[in-house]
Design an enzyme around this catalytic site. Structure first.
Site, short mmCIF file in Angstrom:
data_model
loop_
_atom_site.label_atom_id
_atom_site.label_comp_id
_atom_site.label_asym_id
_atom_site.label_seq_id
_atom_site.Cartn_x
_atom_site.Cartn_y
_atom_site.Cartn_z
N CYS A 2 -6.70 4.53 -0.54
CA CYS A 2 -7.78 5.39 -0.09
C CYS A 2 -7.60 5.91 1.34
CB CYS A 2 -9.05 4.59 -0.14
SG CYS A 2 -8.86 2.94 0.58
N ARG A 27 -0.52 7.89 -0.04
CA ARG A 27 -1.02 6.51 -0.11
C ARG A 27 -1.46 6.12 -1.51
NH1 ARG A 27 -3.10 4.80 5.15
NH2 ARG A 27 -4.83 3.79 4.13
N TRP A 72 -9.31 5.42 -4.09
CA TRP A 72 -8.55 4.52 -4.97
C TRP A 72 -9.59 3.54 -5.50
CZ3 TRP A 72 -6.85 -0.62 -5.33
CH2 TRP A 72 -5.72 -0.81 -6.14
N ASN A 96 -13.87 3.76 2.73
CA ASN A 96 -12.68 3.03 2.27
C ASN A 96 -13.03 1.55 2.29
OD1 ASN A 96 -11.14 5.30 2.26
ND2 ASN A 96 -9.98 4.81 4.11
N GLY A 97 -12.67 0.83 1.26
CA GLY A 97 -12.88 -0.61 1.25
C GLY A 97 -13.79 -1.04 0.12
N GLU A 460 13.02 -8.55 -6.27
CA GLU A 460 12.61 -7.29 -5.64
C GLU A 460 13.09 -6.08 -6.49
OE1 GLU A 460 10.64 -6.09 -3.68
OE2 GLU A 460 11.46 -4.15 -3.14
N LYS A 464 10.73 -3.15 -8.03
CA LYS A 464 10.96 -1.72 -7.78
C LYS A 464 11.01 -0.94 -9.10
CE LYS A 464 10.86 -1.78 -4.35
NZ LYS A 464 9.50 -1.84 -3.81
N GLU A 467 7.53 -0.71 -10.60
CA GLU A 467 6.63 0.16 -9.85
C GLU A 467 6.83 1.63 -10.22
OE1 GLU A 467 5.72 -1.75 -5.51
OE2 GLU A 467 7.75 -1.08 -5.83
N HIS A 483 16.29 -21.64 -20.42
CA HIS A 483 15.04 -22.40 -20.57
C HIS A 483 13.91 -21.50 -21.06
CE1 HIS A 483 16.81 -25.97 -18.85
NE2 HIS A 483 17.29 -25.23 -17.87
N LYS A 584 -0.28 2.65 -1.38
CA LYS A 584 0.42 2.19 -0.17
C LYS A 584 -0.62 1.53 0.72
CE LYS A 584 4.36 2.79 2.12
NZ LYS A 584 5.49 2.13 1.44
N1 GLU Z 1 -14.95 0.79 -3.22
C1 GLU Z 1 -15.06 2.23 -3.14
C2 GLU Z 1 -15.01 2.88 -4.51
O1 GLU Z 1 -14.57 2.28 -5.46
C3 GLU Z 1 -14.02 2.83 -2.21
C4 GLU Z 1 -12.64 2.69 -2.73
C5 GLU Z 1 -11.64 3.28 -1.77
O2 GLU Z 1 -11.37 2.59 -0.76
O3 GLU Z 1 -11.13 4.38 -2.04
O4 GLU Z 1 -15.40 4.00 -4.59
#
Ligand code: GLU
Length: 589
Positions: A2, A27, A72, A96-97, A460, A464, A467, A483, A584
């Site tokens: 985000c 990101r 995100w 964000n968060g 790793e 990769k 991902e 095993h 990211k």
């Molecule tokens: N938790 C918020 C959502 O789901 C923000 C997510 C984010 O950081 O983009 O909308």
């Protein structure tokens, strides 16, 4: 992950925010949106999918101030209704968060008669803001954050204030000053080209930003100054690529990263202090997530050989809940490319609270982890845009090599410089990268197999490939094959066997034999000419890499397998720079 960009200035905000969102695209995100303020009215546009989807809507977004977001999703599906910004009357916010107590707050607001239009945790913020506001946007935002639990970077607009307010806890926010106006962003790369100087907000800071002025307050709402520094970095977005994909460009910078990291540590003024700490340590704990954790696996081997004390690599998300025992003599080394990885930060803080001395290894000098560490070791990879980490892993390995050889630092640097020359010889166009990528793309599953440090590289390499190509894969020690995993081997499954250590090579050849006798496909990646000679004609592909000493072979083998993952993604028609569901700088826990 985000992203946030906010602007107050003299130009049309919609265009600037759109450009800023493009810079944040790398990101990883699932939807995007922006609000602008013009003529005392807020206009919000948002769409699921790419930032480009906003372009046709921008003509309606008037005004010279606004906030933008790439989401995100953590709470609520990735749809237009859940995209940010969220509005409530004359207010609009981006976040964000995660808000951990959002359900309680939402229930409280619903009881007061509020209607909600999204499933997000974020929407409660704007409702609370509307209810707390009594003439001062910064004070209202401060009051709102006092009611939240979790982590946030928030930018807020109010229809009667020609500017915006921001708040942070746990998620980064930078403020920028530029010729076109003032900015806030979650990441320095979004400020490149917009702002000449920037400052990083501290935990719990609130800022009020207009075209003319930036005012910052600490968690107690006392005015504070945060130091401004020049904005550094390359432009993100399409402009910065200069190559088919960031992933390819950044793998191509592996050798440069090794050299730059060696140079930085050669002039590091606290080397002796670090060595003394490590020599007297009762235990060394390495922690990180994803690729950074995989670098810790190699770091643990190198440090244990040198320092003799127990060295443990811990997954940060696990270590924060179930921390290893530490004392005041323990050294914790926390590894994070961005320096903002939420789980790594929390684990590092937990171990530090337990008494450990905290050393961070990071690619971003102004990041959160640097502010809580006793010592910071730089990874000099430069901005890493591709979601899948490549050059930062190589830089982290270089740091571990250098700090695990204090007595022979100069010769280790000379060795790494010559290994960097060998790394430069590898290209994605080479026949073997293509052949092994084709084998991966045609397989139901891929096992990466090795012994010792080759196993660490296998883990790793497997990450990769997963991902960027979404092929099921796993890394495993060659000794473990019998095993359980041999049960899965058949002609649709590929095993990529990494062999760089003459001492254990024969044991790895045994593993190859066991796979071949079950008609499994095998690709061998080796730095040993004799292994290439003996296995070459018998396996599906055998890539003889430049010959380097076994203890430094990871730089070469990991680079080769990064190139394989890149080519596999292309063969499957995928964009390796934007893998699905990944982000990211993982700033949520
Ligand atoms: N938790 C918020 C959502 O789901 C923000 C997510 C984010 O950081 O983009 O909308």
């Amino acid at each position: 992950m985000c992203g946030i960009i906010a602007y107050a200035g003299s130009e049309r905000a919609a265009g600037i925010l759109y450009e800023g969102l493009k810079k944040l695209e790398y990101r990883g995100y699932d939807s995007a949106g922006l609000s602008t303020l013009g003529g005392g009215r807020i206009t919000t546009v948002k769409r699921v999918g790419r930032v480009e989807n906003l372009a046709p809507l921008l003509k309606d977004a008037e005004g010279c101030c606004g906030i933008g977001h790439t989401r995100w999703a953590t709470h609520g599906e990735a749809g237009s209704a859940n995209a940010h910004p969220h509005e409530y009357g004359p207010f609009s916010i981006v976040h964000n968060g995660m808000i951990e107590n959002y359900a309680e707050l939402r229930a409280e607001l619903v009881a007061l008669g509020d209607a909600f239009f999204s499933q997000t945790d974020s929407e409660v913020i704007v409702h609370l803001l509307g209810r707390e506001y009594s003439g001062d946007l910064a004070a209202a935002l401060h009051a709102v954050t006092g009611r939240l639990k979790g982590c946030w970077a928030i930018a807020a607009l109010y229809a009667s204030f020609n500017g915006f307010a921001v708040a942070r806890r746990g998620s980064p926010v930078l403020l920028g000053r530029g010729r076109r106006g003032n900015f806030a962003a979650s990441d320095m790369s979004a400020l490149v080209g917009f702002a000449e100087s920037c400052c990083v907000l501290e935990e719990d800071d609130i800022a009020l930003v207009t075209a003319e002025e930036i005012a910052v307050f600490d968690g107690a709402m006392r005015p504070v100054e945060r130091p401004f520094r020049p904005v550094e970095g390359e432009a993100g977005g399409e402009d910065g690529k200069g190559c088919a994909h960031y992933m390819l460009k950044e793998i191509g910078q592996n050798a440069r990263t090794m050299r730059a990291t060696c140079a930085a540590l050669a002039s590091f003024s606290r080397s002796e202090e670090l060595t003394a700490r490590l020599r007297s340590a009762d235990k060394i704990v390495l922690t990180g997530c994803g690729t950074a954790y995989n670098a810790c696996l190699i770091g643990a081997r190198l440090l244990e050989w040198e320092y003799g004390c127990p060295v443990r690599a811990c997954i940060a998300g696990e270590a924060r809940c179930d921390p290893p025992r530490v004392t005041r003599r323990t050294v914790c080394i926390a590894v994070s490319q961005s320096g903002e990885t939420a789980d790594t930060l929390r684990a590092a803080l937990t171990l530090r609270e337990g008494g450990a001395y905290l050393v961070s290894v990071t690619n971003v000098g102004y990041s959160a982890i640097t502010r809580v560490s006793d010592m910071v070791l730089p990874v000099c990879a430069g901005p890493e845009v591709c979601v899948a980490a490549t050059k930062s892993y190589i830089g982290q390995l270089a740091v571990f090599h250098l700090i695990s050889s204090p007595r022979t630092a100069a010769s280790r640097r000379a060795l790494l410089s010559s290994v960097a020359d060998r790394v430069e010889e590898l290209t994605a166009e080479g026949e073997y990268a293509r052949t092994i990528a084709r084998l991966c793309a045609d397989s139901r599953a891929v096992f990466f197999i090795g012994r010792g440090a080759d196993y660490d590289v296998a883990v790793e390499a497997s990450l990769k490939l997963r991902e960027v190509s979404y092929i099921f894969s796993a890394g495993m020690p060659a000794s473990e094959l019998k095993h359980g995993t041999l049960a899965l081997v058949d002609p649709t499954v590929l095993s990529v066997v990494i062999i760089s250590d003459g001492g254990t090579a024969e044991k790895c050849v045994n593993a190859v034999e066991q796979i071949l006798s079950r008609r499994g496909k095998v690709a061998v990646v080796t730095t040993l000419p004799r292994i290439a000679e003996s296995l070459g004609g018998r396996v599906d592909a055998c890539w003889l890499l430049p010959c380097v000493p076994a203890h430094a072979s990871a730089f070469v083998t990991a680079t080769a397998l990064q190139l394989v993952a890149y080519r596999a993604a292309l063969l499957l028609g995928l964009d390796p720079d934007k893998p699905r569901n990944l982000a990211k700088s993982v700033t949520v826990e």
